[in-house]
Design a protein around this motif. Structure first.
Motif, PDB file in Angstrom:
ATOM      1  N   MET A 165     -17.779 -12.820  19.919  1.00 12.61           N
ATOM      2  CA  MET A 165     -17.856 -12.507  18.497  1.00 12.61           C
ATOM      3  C   MET A 165     -19.242 -11.979  18.127  1.00 12.61           C
ATOM      4  O   MET A 165     -19.376 -11.043  17.330  1.00 12.61           O
ATOM      5  N   LEU A 166     -20.277 -12.557  18.727  1.00 15.08           N
ATOM      6  CA  LEU A 166     -21.631 -12.104  18.441  1.00 15.08           C
ATOM      7  C   LEU A 166     -21.950 -10.793  19.149  1.00 15.08           C
ATOM      8  O   LEU A 166     -22.626  -9.928  18.590  1.00 15.08           O
ATOM      9  N   SER A 167     -21.474 -10.641  20.367  1.00 11.82           N
ATOM     10  CA  SER A 167     -21.820  -9.432  21.122  1.00 11.82           C
ATOM     11  C   SER A 167     -20.968  -8.234  20.711  1.00 11.82           C
ATOM     12  O   SER A 167     -21.315  -7.097  21.020  1.00 11.82           O
ATOM     13  N   HIS A 168     -19.879  -8.478  19.982  1.00 10.76           N
ATOM     14  CA  HIS A 168     -19.018  -7.388  19.517  1.00 10.76           C
ATOM     15  C   HIS A 168     -18.709  -7.531  18.026  1.00 10.76           C
ATOM     16  O   HIS A 168     -17.558  -7.755  17.638  1.00 10.76           O
ATOM     17  N   PRO A 169     -19.715  -7.385  17.174  1.00  2.86           N
ATOM     18  CA  PRO A 169     -19.456  -7.484  15.731  1.00  2.86           C
ATOM     19  C   PRO A 169     -18.545  -6.371  15.220  1.00  2.86           C
ATOM     20  O   PRO A 169     -17.987  -6.482  14.127  1.00  2.86           O
ATOM     21  N   GLU A 170     -18.401  -5.293  15.993  1.00  5.82           N
ATOM     22  CA  GLU A 170     -17.507  -4.209  15.577  1.00  5.82           C
ATOM     23  C   GLU A 170     -16.043  -4.585  15.707  1.00  5.82           C
ATOM     24  O   GLU A 170     -15.167  -3.954  15.108  1.00  5.82           O
ATOM     25  N   ALA A 171     -15.729  -5.618  16.507  1.00  7.48           N
ATOM     26  CA  ALA A 171     -14.342  -6.029  16.731  1.00  7.48           C
ATOM     27  C   ALA A 171     -13.876  -6.943  15.606  1.00  7.48           C
ATOM     28  O   ALA A 171     -14.506  -7.967  15.316  1.00  7.48           O
ATOM     29  N   GLU A 172     -12.777  -6.589  14.967  1.00  8.87           N
ATOM     30  CA  GLU A 172     -12.201  -7.432  13.921  1.00  8.87           C
ATOM     31  C   GLU A 172     -11.446  -8.602  14.533  1.00  8.87           C
ATOM     32  O   GLU A 172     -11.409  -9.690  13.971  1.00  8.87           O
ATOM     33  N   TRP A 173     -10.845  -8.375  15.691  1.00  7.33           N
ATOM     34  CA  TRP A 173     -10.043  -9.410  16.352  1.00  7.33           C
ATOM     35  C   TRP A 173     -10.512  -9.612  17.794  1.00  7.33           C
ATOM     36  O   TRP A 173     -10.780  -8.644  18.505  1.00  7.33           O
ATOM     37  N   ILE A 174     -10.576 -10.870  18.197  1.00  2.00           N
ATOM     38  CA  ILE A 174     -10.797 -11.238  19.593  1.00  2.00           C
ATOM     39  C   ILE A 174      -9.469 -11.752  20.127  1.00  2.00           C
ATOM     40  O   ILE A 174      -8.844 -12.647  19.532  1.00  2.00           O
ATOM     41  N   TYR A 175      -9.036 -11.193  21.238  1.00  2.00           N
ATOM     42  CA  TYR A 175      -7.696 -11.446  21.759  1.00  2.00           C
ATOM     43  C   TYR A 175      -7.823 -12.071  23.141  1.00  2.00           C
ATOM     44  O   TYR A 175      -8.052 -11.387  24.132  1.00  2.00           O
ATOM     45  N   TRP A 176      -7.712 -13.394  23.193  1.00  2.00           N
ATOM     46  CA  TRP A 176      -7.777 -14.095  24.477  1.00  2.00           C
ATOM     47  C   TRP A 176      -6.391 -14.102  25.126  1.00  2.00           C
ATOM     48  O   TRP A 176      -5.413 -14.521  24.514  1.00  2.00           O
ATOM     49  N   VAL A 177      -6.329 -13.667  26.397  1.00  2.00           N
ATOM     50  CA  VAL A 177      -5.084 -13.686  27.151  1.00  2.00           C
ATOM     51  C   VAL A 177      -5.374 -14.318  28.509  1.00  2.00           C
ATOM     52  O   VAL A 177      -6.200 -13.807  29.278  1.00  2.00           O
ATOM     53  N   ASP A 178      -4.694 -15.423  28.819  1.00  2.00           N
ATOM     54  CA  ASP A 178      -4.897 -16.111  30.090  1.00  2.00           C
ATOM     55  C   ASP A 178      -4.704 -15.171  31.274  1.00  2.00           C
ATOM     56  O   ASP A 178      -3.918 -14.213  31.220  1.00  2.00           O
TER      57      ASP A 178
END
Length: 412
Positions: A165-178
């Motif tokens: 989240m800090l290293s990609h402030p341009e991303a609105e969504w973080i999508y974790w996929v196992d």
């Protein structure tokens, strides 16, 4: 990844009114060289071909990155993140209007797999995610280090999400996929507008969570979470039950006592989310979307034997719609998606929970090589959707090596 020791801070910048002095030595006289005034860099990004952004340009205006107290680690809370991120976006305007910008994160352990086929399978799982991100224009980050030395296994994702989240402030969504989840509908795009009033999406069933108090009322292996202050606070609350805390064993007992079907006194990431929904419902529940209208992550044992029939359903539709049979560039694949394929839809994600491809220590309820064959079938089923744009498909879903060329106007 172990936390590195703090980096030495750079010296304060020299202003235009200061001078640079060379040290006096027996050979060199003390000199004074006036500095030229600093050039001001405008707070804009330079557009390049295709509407992209020149990544070498970063405006000189100060941002949260210039705060020496900034920490990427989960053990130091973040405050006012929405304001900090908004200010960064204002200084990078080419990013500011992209509410659909997604960063997909996945990862594995830092050491080689114990099972002889484990590393090969994980490579194919990763290739599947890269294919999906390429088709949909998502960024992807693959992590194979523990970003907190005590947060391992299923807890490792929290530290990675927080840092991302800090290293990609341009991303609105973080999508974790196992790592053991496969995209099995390469055309399907996340319905982000559906989640516009929510900050987190997980697969699950509200009745199992709130009525049955079941620890399997949701699955924490696939998570979509908004890059915002609410999420920062949720991650802190979630991590408070993790193995890096002194109360880890206590939390294990609390979770077992709270959840009706939890049989072991160990705190895990999935039980922790259910607990927060039950005990702090007023704080979190309204912003968490429990998704069950499509296979946000589908249980593999119910899906892997249906792939051939699903393929036949798609072929049947394509025979009736000539446009779907038209050859096209991979870059425009999405313009061919969704043409009357409601019947017999592909599952969006097939998740191999309990199969443990890296170690091979699969759950004993799965007989013999059921996990291995299921993973190969899912990977080839997904790969066929990619290879078709290259004029090829797998001869058989259990045969990863053999390919067949597709005739023109297939499947007419």
């Amino acid at each position: 990844m172990l936390r590195s020791s703090p980096k030495p801070q750079p010296p304060p910048p020299v202003t235009a009114h200061e001078t640079m002095k060379l040290a006096e030595t027996p050979e060199v006289e003390k000199l004074e060289v006036p500095l030229q005034p600093e050039k001001k860099i405008p707070a804009i990004n330079i557009p390049v071909a295709g509407g992209a952004v020149d990544p070498s340009v970063d405006p000189i205006q100060r941002s949260f990155y210039d705060d020496p107290k900034l920490s990427y680690t989960i053990d130091k809370p973040m405050t006012n993140w929405d304001e900090k991120r908004r200010a960064w976006l204002q200084n990078h305007p080419s990013f500011s209007d992209k509410s659909d910008r997604v960063l997909l994160i996945t990862g594995t352990q830092p050491t080689p797999c114990r099972h002889p086929t484990g590393d090969h399978l994980l490579l194919r799982f990763f290739k599947n995610k890269v294919d999906y991100c390429r088709i949909h224009g998502y960024d992807i980050f693959y992590n194979n280090a523990f970003m907190h030395p005590k947060m391992r296994s299923y807890w490792a994702k929290i530290a990675v999400i927080r840092a991302a989240m800090l290293s990609h402030p341009e991303a609105e969504w973080i999508y974790w996929v196992d790592s053991d989840a496969v995209f099995t509908d390469m055309d399907f795009k996340l319905p982000l507008n559906k989640y516009k009033n929510h900050n987190m999406v997980v697969d699950g069933w509200p009745s199992l969570i709130f009525e049955k108090r079941s620890w399997i009322g949701l699955n924490a292996g696939v998570i979509l979470i908004r890059n915002c202050q609410w999420s920062m606070e949720f991650l802190d609350a979630w991590a408070s039950m993790g193995p890096q805390t002194p109360n880890y064993e206590k939390w294990g007992r609390i979770l077992q006592a709270t959840l009706s079907d939890k049989t072991y006194p160990e705190s895990d990431d999935q039980s922790a989310i259910v607990y927060l929904l039950l005990k702090e419902k007023h704080k979190w529940a309204d912003k968490i979307y429990i998704e069950n209208e499509y296979s946000f992550q589908g249980y593999w044992a119910f899906l892997v034997d249906k792939y051939e029939n699903i393929t036949k359903n798609y072929d049947r539709v394509e025979k009736q719609v000539r446009r779907l049979r038209r050859r096209h560039a991979e870059k425009v694949t999405l313009s061919y998606a969704g043409y009357g394929k409601e019947s017999g839809k592909r599952p969006f994600i097939t998740h191999f929970t309990g199969c443990q491809p890296c170690s091979g220590d699969h759950n004993k309820i799965y007989a013999g090589d059921a996990c291995y064959k299921g993973m190969v079938r899912a990977l080839n089923f997904a790969d066929n959707q990619v290879l078709r744009n290259f004029g090829l498909v797998h001869k058989d879903l259990l045969d990863s090596a053999s390919l067949l060329p597709l005739p023109y106007d297939f499947p007419s």
